[in-house]
Design a protein around this motif. Structure first.
Motif, PDB file in Angstrom:
ATOM      1  N   ARG A  10    -133.450  -6.985 -38.729  1.00 39.78           N
ATOM      2  CA  ARG A  10    -134.177  -7.019 -37.464  1.00 39.78           C
ATOM      3  C   ARG A  10    -135.671  -6.771 -37.690  1.00 39.78           C
ATOM      4  O   ARG A  10    -136.518  -7.403 -37.057  1.00 39.78           O
ATOM      5  N   ASP A  11    -135.997  -5.847 -38.609  1.00 42.40           N
ATOM      6  CA  ASP A  11    -137.399  -5.603 -38.935  1.00 42.40           C
ATOM      7  C   ASP A  11    -138.049  -6.858 -39.498  1.00 42.40           C
ATOM      8  O   ASP A  11    -139.177  -7.219 -39.128  1.00 42.40           O
ATOM      9  N   LEU A  12    -137.363  -7.522 -40.429  1.00 40.79           N
ATOM     10  CA  LEU A  12    -137.913  -8.721 -41.049  1.00 40.79           C
ATOM     11  C   LEU A  12    -138.110  -9.830 -40.019  1.00 40.79           C
ATOM     12  O   LEU A  12    -139.114 -10.552 -40.052  1.00 40.79           O
ATOM     13  N   ARG A  13    -137.160  -9.956 -39.107  1.00 41.17           N
ATOM     14  CA  ARG A  13    -137.285 -10.982 -38.062  1.00 41.17           C
ATOM     15  C   ARG A  13    -138.480 -10.682 -37.170  1.00 41.17           C
ATOM     16  O   ARG A  13    -139.245 -11.580 -36.801  1.00 41.17           O
ATOM     17  N   ARG A  14    -138.656  -9.400 -36.834  1.00 38.87           N
ATOM     18  CA  ARG A  14    -139.800  -9.032 -36.004  1.00 38.87           C
ATOM     19  C   ARG A  14    -141.114  -9.326 -36.735  1.00 38.87           C
ATOM     20  O   ARG A  14    -142.065  -9.845 -36.148  1.00 38.87           O
ATOM     21  N   GLU A  15    -141.175  -9.016 -38.016  1.00 36.20           N
ATOM     22  CA  GLU A  15    -142.390  -9.262 -38.791  1.00 36.20           C
ATOM     23  C   GLU A  15    -142.690 -10.757 -38.877  1.00 36.20           C
ATOM     24  O   GLU A  15    -143.853 -11.168 -38.832  1.00 36.20           O
ATOM     25  N   ASN A  16    -141.646 -11.576 -39.014  1.00 36.31           N
ATOM     26  CA  ASN A  16    -141.851 -13.020 -39.046  1.00 36.31           C
ATOM     27  C   ASN A  16    -142.400 -13.531 -37.714  1.00 36.31           C
ATOM     28  O   ASN A  16    -143.313 -14.366 -37.679  1.00 36.31           O
ATOM     29  N   SER A  47    -139.275 -22.665 -38.668  1.00 33.65           N
ATOM     30  CA  SER A  47    -138.525 -23.430 -37.672  1.00 33.65           C
ATOM     31  C   SER A  47    -137.698 -22.520 -36.769  1.00 33.65           C
ATOM     32  O   SER A  47    -137.670 -22.691 -35.543  1.00 33.65           O
ATOM     33  N   ASN A  48    -137.033 -21.532 -37.376  1.00 36.50           N
ATOM     34  CA  ASN A  48    -136.219 -20.611 -36.580  1.00 36.50           C
ATOM     35  C   ASN A  48    -137.071 -19.778 -35.622  1.00 36.50           C
ATOM     36  O   ASN A  48    -136.736 -19.618 -34.446  1.00 36.50           O
ATOM     37  N   VAL A  49    -138.180 -19.233 -36.148  1.00 35.71           N
ATOM     38  CA  VAL A  49    -139.036 -18.384 -35.317  1.00 35.71           C
ATOM     39  C   VAL A  49    -139.648 -19.198 -34.191  1.00 35.71           C
ATOM     40  O   VAL A  49    -139.657 -18.763 -33.026  1.00 35.71           O
ATOM     41  N   VAL A  50    -140.182 -20.373 -34.512  1.00 35.54           N
ATOM     42  CA  VAL A  50    -140.804 -21.203 -33.474  1.00 35.54           C
ATOM     43  C   VAL A  50    -139.783 -21.587 -32.419  1.00 35.54           C
ATOM     44  O   VAL A  50    -140.074 -21.574 -31.208  1.00 35.54           O
ATOM     45  N   GLY A  51    -138.567 -21.913 -32.846  1.00 33.42           N
ATOM     46  CA  GLY A  51    -137.522 -22.256 -31.879  1.00 33.42           C
ATOM     47  C   GLY A  51    -137.256 -21.123 -30.906  1.00 33.42           C
ATOM     48  O   GLY A  51    -137.126 -21.329 -29.697  1.00 33.42           O
ATOM     49  N   GLU A  52    -137.197 -19.877 -31.428  1.00 34.04           N
ATOM     50  CA  GLU A  52    -136.996 -18.710 -30.559  1.00 34.04           C
ATOM     51  C   GLU A  52    -138.155 -18.547 -29.576  1.00 34.04           C
ATOM     52  O   GLU A  52    -137.948 -18.322 -28.371  1.00 34.04           O
ATOM     53  N   LEU A  53    -139.383 -18.640 -30.088  1.00 30.89           N
ATOM     54  CA  LEU A  53    -140.563 -18.398 -29.252  1.00 30.89           C
ATOM     55  C   LEU A  53    -140.724 -19.468 -28.181  1.00 30.89           C
ATOM     56  O   LEU A  53    -141.136 -19.169 -27.053  1.00 30.89           O
ATOM     57  N   VAL A  54    -140.395 -20.713 -28.514  1.00 31.54           N
ATOM     58  CA  VAL A  54    -140.456 -21.788 -27.511  1.00 31.54           C
ATOM     59  C   VAL A  54    -139.398 -21.564 -26.443  1.00 31.54           C
ATOM     60  O   VAL A  54    -139.658 -21.698 -25.238  1.00 31.54           O
ATOM     61  N   ALA A  55    -138.187 -21.177 -26.873  1.00 30.85           N
ATOM     62  CA  ALA A  55    -137.110 -20.939 -25.906  1.00 30.85           C
ATOM     63  C   ALA A  55    -137.441 -19.797 -24.962  1.00 30.85           C
ATOM     64  O   ALA A  55    -137.035 -19.803 -23.792  1.00 30.85           O
ATOM     65  N   GLU A  56    -138.204 -18.809 -25.449  1.00 30.23           N
ATOM     66  CA  GLU A  56    -138.580 -17.657 -24.629  1.00 30.23           C
ATOM     67  C   GLU A  56    -139.823 -17.912 -23.784  1.00 30.23           C
ATOM     68  O   GLU A  56    -140.229 -17.050 -22.994  1.00 30.23           O
ATOM     69  N   GLY A  57    -140.461 -19.075 -23.961  1.00 29.35           N
ATOM     70  CA  GLY A  57    -141.641 -19.405 -23.172  1.00 29.35           C
ATOM     71  C   GLY A  57    -142.923 -18.822 -23.691  1.00 29.35           C
ATOM     72  O   GLY A  57    -143.964 -18.924 -23.041  1.00 29.35           O
TER      73      GLY A  57
END
Length: 460
Positions: A10-16, A47-57
């Motif tokens: 979770r820390d690594l995902r947040r940092e990304n 790709s994964n991070v951008v997909g999350e951020l786009v989905a969240e607006g």
């Protein structure tokens, strides 16, 4: 699950997420392909991070650019409407409240003047009065912009004095070394302000705002020294951008400073105005003798002019009186008016005091840049900054003095408000674009099997 470094997945995902958000915010619009080298992340992670951020607006498409021999690349940017911030400047002459979107476009603003009474100067900073101004100002800007309070990423407040932050400020790596930890002390006051020059003794400002201002519990407050918020704004968006080390000076009624050595990290507030420049000198607002603020702060500067025989406009506030003093010392070209020797003499002496104080900053921190801001600093700097530079070179060591640039901030007298607003924005990015959740029962962390066995053995 934990990574080998001790950080969780979770820390690594947040940092990304933080890395992508910061890159898009400061350098966007940017393509997915360019985000990889810029952040050091693999194409899959991007790709994964951008997909999350786009989905969240939080992130949106912003057109496209041609690529060499391939399909056009889609550009990405932070969505301006995905959140907003409020910045508050508790200044010497007014309380300013502004509402910004994520691009720092001003959506609404209001100001509450602080009455000046020389017989009781601390009365204008009466805590209940200031809290009331902030409460009314927040309600007004939200109402003016028709913005739901739930959209707020947070409220940042710049204040005079020393601020000891609450523990949540340390969670994002922003608390200063040696600052008080609210949880360790068993206090729920949050950020506490020690404003000796304005009569504030351990004021629990964060708690008072939470009890008074009608905002959801999920909206965080970030309270910090005004010079530090000015420095944050100039470092990110103003004359400090690109510097690896800089000192930001705030000159108003009083004087403060902030030193920054990390372009993305917070600066450190300095009580530079209470550096002793004359032993057994003038009495400062803090009660000590010979402070720089007792000679170069706007309040003291006007007092010295009056003591020397100058005549500030009757009933004028400090900003108007200082403008009158500068006009007397430096009359407009072609006006036929000769410079007032009294005003000019006091200002020239003040330039030497400021230059000596700047020399101390050069010797102590050896920064790339020293930038002067604040309403009085900008007024004075336009007139005698060259003189200050000369005195600084005379008083400082030659090697660091030859390598520092001394100039003015570029964000104007409202830099403190802008910097206050980006305090919650910086925390939002540090959380990977996650909003603060209201307090709930803490989740029980899963323990390895051996931990239970060892604990049970110890109980016998």
């Amino acid at each position: 699950m934990r990574a080998t470094s001790g950080r969780t997945v979770r820390d690594l995902r947040r940092e990304n997420r933080t890395a992508v958000l910061r890159r898009l915010y400061f350098d966007g619009p940017t393509s997915r392909l360019a985000l990889g080298p810029a952040t050091g992340l693999s194409s899959g992670s991007v790709s994964n991070v951008v997909g999350e951020l786009v989905a969240e607006g939080l992130v949106e498409e912003a057109g496209s650019v041609d690529s060499a021999g391939g399909r056009p690349r889609t550009l990405l940017r932070i969505s301006p409407s995905s959140g907003c911030m409020i910045g508050v400047d508790v200044g010497e002459t007014r309380v300013r409240v502004e509402l910004f979107d994520l691009t720092l476009t001003e959506l609404a603003r209001t100001e509450r003047p602080l009455a000046v009474d020389s017989r009781a100067p601390h009365d204008r900073y009466e805590v209940g009065l200031i809290v009331g101004h902030i409460r009314e100002g927040i309600a007004e800007v939200l109402r003016t912009a028709q913005m739901p309070a739930e959209r707020l990423l947070g409220v940042g407040v710049g204040v005079p004095g020393i601020v000891t932050p609450g523990p949540e400020d340390g969670d994002t790596g922003r608390a200063e070394a040696g600052s008080a930890d609210r949880s360790a002390a068993g206090s729920d006051d949050g950020a506490v302000v020690h404003g000796q020059t304005i009569g504030w003794d351990a004021v629990p400002l964060e708690r008072m705002l939470r009890e008074t201002v009608d905002l959801p519990a999920s909206v965080p407050y970030r309270i910090d020294n005004g010079a530090r918020t000015l420095g944050q704004a100039e470092l990110w968006f103003g004359a400090g951008r690109g510097a690896h080390s800089a000192v930001f000076v705030l000159v108003g009624s009083g004087i403060g400073a902030c030193v920054a050595t990390d372009p993305m990290g917070p600066g450190r507030a300095l009580e530079w105005g209470h550096l002793t420049v004359r032993v057994r000198g003038r009495r400062c607002r803090c009660g000590a003798l010979g402070c720089l603020e007792a000679y170069a702060g706007a309040e003291a500067l006007l007092e010295r002019w009056q003591e020397a025989g100058g005549r500030p406009p009757a009933g004028a506030d400090e900003e108007t009186a200082l403008a009158a003093m500068l006009a007397a010392a430096y009359p407009a070209d072609g006006s036929g008016t000769t410079p007032d020797p009294t005003a000019l003499g006091v200002l020239e002496e003040t330039a030497e005091y400021v230059g000596a104080g700047v020399a101390d900053l050069i010797n102590l921190f050896q920064p790339e840049r020293i930038l002067v801001g604040g309403w009085a600093g900008l007024q004075l700097g336009n007139r005698f900054l060259d003189t200050v530079r000369g005195h600084a070179r005379d008083y400082a060591l030659r090697y660091p003095a030859a390598r520092v640039t001394i100039g003015l901030g570029t964000l104007g007298p409202e830099a403190v408000t802008i910097g206050a607003a980006i305090l919650p924005l910086a925390d939002f990015f540090a959380r990977g674009g996650r909003r603060v959740e209201t307090a709930t029962e803490p989740a029980q962390e899963q323990q390895p099997a051996w931990a239970t066995t060892v604990r049970d053995r110890g109980a016998h």
